[in-house]
Scaffold this motif. Structure first.
Motif, short mmCIF file in Angstrom:
data_model
loop_
_atom_site.label_atom_id
_atom_site.label_comp_id
_atom_site.label_asym_id
_atom_site.label_seq_id
_atom_site.Cartn_x
_atom_site.Cartn_y
_atom_site.Cartn_z
N VAL A 188 0.45 -1.03 -0.14
CA VAL A 188 -0.04 -0.07 0.24
C VAL A 188 0.90 1.48 0.44
N ALA A 189 1.91 1.24 1.07
CA ALA A 189 2.61 2.54 1.38
C ALA A 189 3.17 2.81 -0.24
N GLY A 190 3.82 1.69 -1.27
CA GLY A 190 4.28 2.25 -2.73
C GLY A 190 3.41 2.96 -3.92
N ALA A 191 2.56 2.06 -3.31
CA ALA A 191 0.87 2.72 -4.25
C ALA A 191 0.59 3.76 -4.06
N ALA A 192 0.66 3.80 -2.41
CA ALA A 192 0.83 5.67 -1.84
C ALA A 192 1.51 6.52 -2.19
N ALA A 193 3.17 6.13 -2.90
CA ALA A 193 4.23 7.47 -2.69
C ALA A 193 3.92 7.57 -4.17
N VAL A 194 3.63 6.38 -5.15
CA VAL A 194 3.64 6.71 -6.60
C VAL A 194 2.46 8.01 -6.97
N ALA A 195 1.26 7.70 -6.17
CA ALA A 195 0.05 8.44 -6.42
C ALA A 195 0.49 10.22 -5.57
N SER A 196 1.60 10.13 -4.41
CA SER A 196 1.23 10.91 -3.81
C SER A 196 2.71 11.90 -5.02
N LEU A 197 3.52 11.31 -5.87
CA LEU A 197 4.13 11.66 -6.81
C LEU A 197 3.35 12.61 -7.99
N VAL A 198 2.11 10.99 -8.70
CA VAL A 198 0.88 11.94 -9.31
C VAL A 198 0.79 13.14 -9.39
N ALA A 199 0.49 13.31 -7.94
CA ALA A 199 -0.41 14.60 -7.26
C ALA A 199 0.31 16.02 -7.77
N VAL A 200 2.07 15.89 -6.99
CA VAL A 200 3.01 16.89 -7.59
C VAL A 200 2.92 17.13 -8.54
N LEU A 201 2.88 16.26 -9.46
CA LEU A 201 3.34 16.12 -11.17
C LEU A 201 1.96 16.99 -11.77
#
Length: 723
Positions: free
Chosen positions: A291-304
């Motif tokens: 879940v943490a890996g998916a959350a980190a990808v989601a946070s990266l997408v949010a910043v971009l």
């Protein structure tokens, strides 16, 4: 398809190259790196919180007793509480009735009669108070499988004798693992996961997103011109998106990966979260890695997404010249800020359970967009300053006013850190001041008499037992009985305090030896004064021998000669043959709630948020220095005076930020007072608010002075160029 892919790849390479060559590129690179790291950090903290809640509930269910109403249960079980190191601890009394009596998770076997199993944290914090011998002979520790968190403080006490049959607090237990573990240890006062997550995102998440917005707009002038050129050449929003992504993806990706370092450490080792004292269980964090890996990808997408969303180009339908955000304040931002204020105001009309959530949501929205309202005000102020400077021939006021009018987005980014910073400080102060009336009274009582008056609740006591208990108390202690009397309406309830004449006279109570006793008017002891505050109508009676009835209407009071003897009183109380005992200072239950960890959690989240917002403010100010020094440098040639730098910087930077400070201070004062009226507890520290406003005012002056200084240094090296 092939041509489209080649075009996309080319545009992406253009973005990568632009990230290494635009003005302020290193500042923006590190800004995006920090923004992605902070957003990912808060996101991963959210994952860890949810995983911790799930792990806590699983372990609590594994040790939960399955209550049976059979006449022949395998085990008798009773829950109690104690206070160790100013924090509550759970004391579980057990009495196995069969050799095959079940044991909960974390316990391999029940100790012998009179022995106790303690959690490691209870030993660590209570060793100096004598917990190793307070409840019985120490027989070992409770393993982590039986603790909801490694920081839980719990004890399993096997009583030496059989419990009284008429005590309803003893329950029959057939097995453990029945899913009823929510009433012991740290599960007693566990709040829903929405409570810490709301505080986390309000106090730390909002500053992290603010840092992302500020970092995305560093060097925005060059980037806006590039977007306008792409649009003029026929590029669509997709083409501009690819270029912007290419420019931001490397620092953002590295920042998101860096945020995994603390998460990885927390997944292999328990971490104590200062200042809460809470130990984060690494097993829960480890289990949430997918879940943490998916959350980190989601946070990266949010910043971009923030990077792309803050570099849009609009047409007004009347001109082919692209317009950018720097020329105006979008109306929707003002509408959203108004919606946040409406949520704050409307929260008072909602059901009690929904009030705090809606209030917090409105607060976050309001603080996030209040800087846009400030920018609108300063934009109009800039227009007036430019007109006034033109009429009076004041070059600095003219140029500074025009810049402020033309670039309100700059003020938004600069004021954002100050607005959110003051809001966080004010909320931390108000939240940590929240104490109910009873908790405030308990804290006041403790300040006056400390722990010299101690309530001892027992399940009945004979006169010989009371004599033995008195003998084991600290020297100079008084032993009294407290009895509640409720005659029913229309008469009011009252409390009688009984004891020997010797003990009553030590409390400055007149005892004639005939059963009558009265408090001396105007000369009552401090202990009696506090008893009256808590019990109301207090009357005194002589009682040569102390006995306690086996019901809930009567208990004991121990008055010690000096504070700090509560541990000795507890040692004596838990040595009584009847294990149905509870010991706490006067108002102790409310005193424990006033010492809850909630203010510590608010403080921790607030400090993290302040660190994030300080970085956002530093990045925003540094970016503005880069822009100002290039734009102001030629003025030394045009005006022949270096003083113009200080004048322009003051009117363009300092004055708008001072306006933002005043507006934010006024809004914060209203918001804090409204919050206290909503929850009906807490207080506003006007000194804290005043210090926050003064700090922001000093920062406003410093930003203007540093901006002028950097421009003056650039002017010494400036040479005309064909740009």
């Amino acid at each position: 398809m092939g041509r489209a892919m080649r075009t996309t790849a080319t545009l992406f390479r253009i973005g990568l190259a632009a990230g290494r060559s635009t003005p302020g590129d290193r500042l923006r690179w590190w800004g995006l790196f920090g923004a992605a790291a902070t957003v990912a950090f808060v996101t991963l903290a959210t994952v860890a919180t949810l995983a911790t809640y799930q792990g806590r509930e699983t372990r609590a269910d594994a040790r939960g007793p399955a209550v049976t109403f059979s006449k022949n249960p395998a085990l008798l079980y009773r829950e109690g509480v104690d206070t160790v190191g100013k924090r509550p601890a759970s004391i579980v009394f057990v009495h196995p009735l069969t050799p095959e009596a079940p044991v909960p998770a974390g316990v391999t076997r029940w100790p012998e009669p009179g022995e106790v199993l303690l959690s490691p944290e209870l030993i660590r914090q209570g060793k100096d108070e004598g917990v190793l011998t307070r409840y019985g002979r120490y027989a070992g520790t409770v393993t982590t499988d039986g603790l909801v968190t490694p920081s839980e403080r719990i004890a399993y006490v096997r009583v030496a004798g059989a419990p009284p049959k008429d005590d309803p607090r003893w329950m029959g237990v057939a097995a453990f693992g029945g899913g009823g573990g929510g009433s012991t240890g740290e599960m007693i006062d566990q709040r829903p996961a929405s409570s810490p997550l709301t505080a986390l995102w309000a106090l730390a998440g909002l500053p992290a997103l603010a840092l992302a917005v500020v970092s995305a707009r560093v060097g925005s002038g060059t980037r806006d011109r590039r977007s306008g050129l792409l649009q003029a050449l026929g590029g669509t929003w997709r083409h501009r998106t690819v270029v912007n992504l290419g420019e931001a993806v490397v620092p953002a990706a590295l920042g998101s990966i860096t945020a995994f370092l603390p998460y990885a450490y927390a997944s292999v080792r328990d971490i104590r979260l200062v200042p809460t004292g809470y130990l984060l269980d690494h097993r829960d964090v480890w289990a949430a890695w997918p879940v943490a890996g998916a959350a980190a990808v989601a946070s990266l997408v949010a910043v971009l997404g923030i990077v792309v969303g803050t570099h849009r180009v609009h047409r007004d339908g009347r001109s082919t010249r692209p317009a950018t955000y720097t020329s105006h304040v979008p109306a929707w931002r003002l509408v959203v800020c108004g919606a946040g204020v409406a949520l704050v105001l409307g929260s008072q009309y909602l059901p009690r359970k929904a009030q705090l959530f809606v209030f917090t949501l409105g607060t976050v929205v309001m603080w996030a967009f209040l800087s846009s309202v400030v920018a609108l005000l300063t934009r109009h102020l800039g227009g007036w300053l430019a007109g006034h400077g033109k009429r009076t021939g004041h070059a600095g006021r003219l140029i500074g006013g025009r810049w402020t009018h033309a670039h309100p987005g700059v003020i938004v980014r600069l004021a954002l850190a100050m607005v959110i910073g003051i809001g966080i400080v004010a909320q931390m102060q108000v939240w940590t001041s929240r104490l109910g009336t009873q908790s405030q009274a308990a804290a006041t009582t403790y300040e006056r008499i400390k722990d010299t008056v101690i309530e001892v609740t027992t399940g009945g006591m004979t006169a010989p037992q009371a004599d033995r208990f008195r003998a084991s108390l600290p020297p100079g202690s008084l032993l009294l009985t407290r009895t509640f009397h409720d005659p029913g309406a229309p008469k009011e309830p009252w409390v009688s305090i009984g004891g020997s004449c010797h003990d009553l006279r030590a409390l400055k109570v007149v005892c004639r030896g005939d059963g009558e006793a009265t408090a001396k008017s105007g000369a009552r002891s401090a202990a009696v004064e506090e008893m009256s505050r808590w019990y109301g109508d207090v009357r005194f009676a002589q009682s040569p021998r102390i006995t306690v009835k086996p019901d809930s209407s009567q208990s004991l009071l121990v008055v010690t000669s000096e504070p700090g003897r509560a541990a000795e009183v507890k040692q004596a109380a838990f040595a009584l043959p009847n294990p149905s005992v509870q010991v706490q200072a006067l108002g102790g239950a409310w005193l424990e709630s006033s010492r809850s960890r909630i203010p510590n959690w608010i403080q921790m989240f607030g400090i993290v948020g302040i660190l994030f917002i300080v970085v956002a403010g530093a990045v925003s100010a540094a970016a503005e220095f880069v822009r100002v020094r290039h734009a102001l440098a030629p003025l030394s040639v045009l005006t022949g005076r270096r003083r113009v730098f200080r004048s322009v910087a003051s009117w363009h930077l300092t004055v708008p930020l001072l306006v933002a400070t005043v507006v934010t201070g006024a809004v914060t004062a209203w918001h804090s007072v409204f919050f206290i009226a909503l929850v009906q507890e807490g207080s506003v520290s006007w000194n804290v608010l005043a210090v926050g406003v003064m700090v922001c005012a000093v920062v406003s002056l410093a930003v203007g002075l540093l901006g002028a200084r950097t421009a003056a240094r650039e002017a010494d090296q400036w040479r005309p160029a064909a740009d």
